[in-house]
Design a protein around this motif. Structure first.
Motif, PDB file in Angstrom:
ATOM      1  N   ILE A 139      19.854  42.491  12.316  1.00 13.51           N
ATOM      2  CA  ILE A 139      21.188  43.086  12.458  1.00 13.51           C
ATOM      3  C   ILE A 139      22.170  42.069  13.031  1.00 13.51           C
ATOM      4  N   VAL A 140      21.775  41.424  14.142  1.00 12.64           N
ATOM      5  CA  VAL A 140      22.646  40.436  14.767  1.00 12.64           C
ATOM      6  C   VAL A 140      22.883  39.263  13.827  1.00 12.64           C
ATOM      7  N   SER A 141      21.827  38.838  13.154  1.00 14.26           N
ATOM      8  CA  SER A 141      21.917  37.710  12.227  1.00 14.26           C
ATOM      9  C   SER A 141      22.903  37.988  11.100  1.00 14.26           C
ATOM     10  N   GLN A 142      22.787  39.148  10.478  1.00 17.48           N
ATOM     11  CA  GLN A 142      23.662  39.465   9.356  1.00 17.48           C
ATOM     12  C   GLN A 142      25.116  39.609   9.789  1.00 17.48           C
ATOM     13  N   PHE A 143      25.334  40.129  10.991  1.00 16.99           N
ATOM     14  CA  PHE A 143      26.695  40.248  11.493  1.00 16.99           C
ATOM     15  C   PHE A 143      27.306  38.859  11.710  1.00 16.99           C
ATOM     16  N   LEU A 144      26.573  37.967  12.369  1.00 16.47           N
ATOM     17  CA  LEU A 144      27.082  36.621  12.628  1.00 16.47           C
ATOM     18  C   LEU A 144      27.321  35.855  11.339  1.00 16.47           C
ATOM     19  N   ILE A 145      26.382  35.963  10.410  1.00 18.16           N
ATOM     20  CA  ILE A 145      26.507  35.243   9.136  1.00 18.16           C
ATOM     21  C   ILE A 145      27.709  35.762   8.344  1.00 18.16           C
ATOM     22  N   GLY A 146      27.867  37.090   8.300  1.00 20.16           N
ATOM     23  CA  GLY A 146      29.003  37.664   7.592  1.00 20.16           C
ATOM     24  C   GLY A 146      30.323  37.246   8.211  1.00 20.16           C
ATOM     25  N   PHE A 147      30.388  37.271   9.532  1.00 21.96           N
ATOM     26  CA  PHE A 147      31.603  36.882  10.248  1.00 21.96           C
ATOM     27  C   PHE A 147      31.955  35.423   9.950  1.00 21.96           C
ATOM     28  N   ALA A 148      30.986  34.530  10.131  1.00 19.11           N
ATOM     29  CA  ALA A 148      31.241  33.099   9.937  1.00 19.11           C
ATOM     30  C   ALA A 148      31.534  32.776   8.475  1.00 19.11           C
ATOM     31  N   ASP A 149      30.886  33.493   7.568  1.00 19.67           N
ATOM     32  CA  ASP A 149      31.094  33.243   6.141  1.00 19.67           C
ATOM     33  C   ASP A 149      32.538  33.533   5.746  1.00 19.67           C
ATOM     34  N   SER A 150      33.096  34.639   6.242  1.00 18.31           N
ATOM     35  CA  SER A 150      34.488  34.975   5.943  1.00 18.31           C
ATOM     36  C   SER A 150      35.434  33.906   6.469  1.00 18.31           C
ATOM     37  N   VAL A 151      35.249  33.528   7.727  1.00 19.16           N
ATOM     38  CA  VAL A 151      36.134  32.539   8.342  1.00 19.16           C
ATOM     39  C   VAL A 151      36.082  31.222   7.573  1.00 19.16           C
ATOM     40  N   PHE A 152      34.884  30.759   7.260  1.00 15.64           N
ATOM     41  CA  PHE A 152      34.717  29.488   6.567  1.00 15.64           C
ATOM     42  C   PHE A 152      35.342  29.529   5.180  1.00 15.64           C
ATOM     43  N   ASN A 153      35.036  30.560   4.404  1.00 17.31           N
ATOM     44  CA  ASN A 153      35.521  30.635   3.025  1.00 17.31           C
ATOM     45  C   ASN A 153      37.040  30.726   2.952  1.00 17.31           C
ATOM     46  N   ILE A 154      37.633  31.519   3.832  1.00 19.83           N
ATOM     47  CA  ILE A 154      39.091  31.678   3.810  1.00 19.83           C
ATOM     48  C   ILE A 154      39.774  30.342   4.062  1.00 19.83           C
ATOM     49  N   HIS A 155      39.323  29.609   5.066  1.00 12.50           N
ATOM     50  CA  HIS A 155      40.011  28.368   5.426  1.00 12.50           C
ATOM     51  C   HIS A 155      39.701  27.229   4.459  1.00 12.50           C
ATOM     52  N   VAL A 156      38.499  27.190   3.905  1.00 14.08           N
ATOM     53  CA  VAL A 156      38.193  26.164   2.903  1.00 14.08           C
ATOM     54  C   VAL A 156      39.056  26.371   1.660  1.00 14.08           C
TER      55      VAL A 156
END
Length: 429
Positions: free
Chosen positions: A316-333
């Protein structure tokens, strides 16, 4: 408060159309394999082939689509792609009603939709900077990413309800209608792109496609983004293929528990999308990119660190962190690429980048089978997390680390890039 977008009305229409389309896409991604499995007694191979036919075209023709978009028109390409996808997806419920639906038709439709989606996505990513303007690129990508994240949850719920009420084949009508909605929003747009400037001699498509790769490699910022994204995508694709093996085989979790963990992960996607701009303003853009990569790696590393005994909590914690970081990274890239890339090269650069991204994802899926077999699932997750974190090294040792925001990224372009632009003048999408 004034709108940050250059053409706020047209951006709003694009956003609405893409939001509806994202919901429809989630429905078909669940309904298509369900039709194959339950309607035709399909196998795991059939389901895998359906998925491959929708995403492999990005690898094969991404650069070709980029050339097409730069030669023709972003909006026109999107209109024709939506019309084609409407007809293709709409043929499934029609064939079902007439009793002539076959498994082969599912494969053909999946492939056709995959090809048309390549053209649509390349055109959409190239069109956004024109509608949003330089000041609205990040805000535009944030809104589109938020819509996609919400669609992952809402679309899944809608898919389940529609399949229960109408049946899997007729539920696909929702995706067909979503393409119709997107098509209507494009037709209603008031802003018209200027005609593409014609050169006296039309160069080969292969040569023009190569120019997209040359732009990516000649600008150190774009080159670094490509290397970092490729490294991260390779690690993520490898780890994602091992996560379910860990959950079921190592953690002995039920499908319901796994579904709950992934649903919470989608909440991380939404939170990352709506907060990405604030994070970059606080940390600077370069640090945000590096931090999001490291958080992604840490998210996967939690699974072997917690072990099978704490599998549900760590998942649960893993998927939340990965989803959060994935959005931030993709938007700015994506926003940074759209700001750096010359407008007349936007289609080719986006097409080439999408080819690399999906190619790396395919390679990562194959690598997961090898790594999981040779070193095991838990060591494989550690190795994948290490690969992901290596992506941050590219950012930290490059000029990207000094970029505070995306606005300064367009201040200067390398001479080779200017030479390419002068050689083949085109008006932007």
């Amino acid at each position: 408060m004034p709108s940050p977008f250059a053409f706020p009305g047209d951006f709003r229409r694009l956003w609405i159309g893409q939001t509806i389309s994202a919901f429809g896409d989630k429905v078909s991604r669940m309904a298509l394999p369900t039709v194959a499995l339950l309607g035709f007694g399909g196998t795991a191979w059939d389901v895998g082939l359906l998925a491959a036919l929708r995403f492999l075209p990005f690898v094969l023709i991404g650069s070709v689509a980029g050339v097409w978009v730069d030669r023709i028109s972003c909006r026109r390409t999107m209109i024709w792609a939506d019309a084609g996808r409407l007809v293709a997806m709409g043929s499934i419920p029609v064939a079902y009603l007439f009793g002539v639906l076959t498994l082969g038709q599912l494969f053909v439709v999946s492939g056709v939709v995959g090809v048309l989606t390549v053209f649509f996505e390349v055109a959409a990513q190239s069109y956004l900077p024109l509608l949003a303007g330089s000041d609205g690129i990040v805000a535009g990508n944030e809104r589109l990413q938020t819509s996609r994240a919400v669609a992952e949850v809402g679309g899944a719920a809608a898919a389940g309800g529609l399949m229960q009420i109408l049946g899997s084949a007729l539920a696909i009508l929702a995706d067909a209608l979503s393409f119709l909605a997107s098509l209507v929003t494009l037709l209603l747009m008031r802003h018209r792109e200027p005609p593409v400037a014609r050169t006296e001699e039309r160069r080969s498509a292969l040569k023009e496609a190569r120019e997209g790769l040359e732009v990516l490699l000649s600008d150190v910022r774009l080159r670094t983004l490509m290397f970092a994204s490729t490294t991260v995508n390779l690690g993520v694709a490898t780890a994602n293929a091992l996560v379910l093996v860990f959950a079921y085989d190592e953690g002995k979790l039920s499908p319901g528990a796994v579904g709950l963990a992934f649903a919470i992960g989608t909440a991380g996607l939404i939170l990352g999308a709506v907060s990405s701009g604030a994070i970059a303003r606080r940390l600077t853009l370069g640090r945000t990119l590096a931090a999001s990569i490291l958080v992604t790696g840490a998210g996967f590393l939690l699974l072997p660190a917690g072990g099978p005994g704490a599998a549900l909590t760590t998942l649960i914690v893993s998927q939340f962190l990965i989803g959060f970081a994935d959005s931030v990274f993709n938007i700015h890239v994506l926003s940074l690429v759209q700001r750096i890339t010359p407008p007349e090269m936007m289609g080719r650069v986006n097409g080439t980048a999408l080819s690399v991204v999906f190619g790396t994802g395919t390679l990562g899926g194959l690598a997961a089978g090898f790594v999981g077999t040779v070193v095991g699932v838990l060591p494989g997750l550690v190795l994948s997390a290490g690969i992901i974190c290596c992506g941050a090294v590219f950012v930290l040792v490059s000029p990207l680390r000094t970029i505070r925001d995306g606005v300064g990224a367009v201040a200067r372009r390398p001479e080779r890039e200017n030479a390419t632009r002068d050689k083949a003048p085109r008006t932007p999408c």
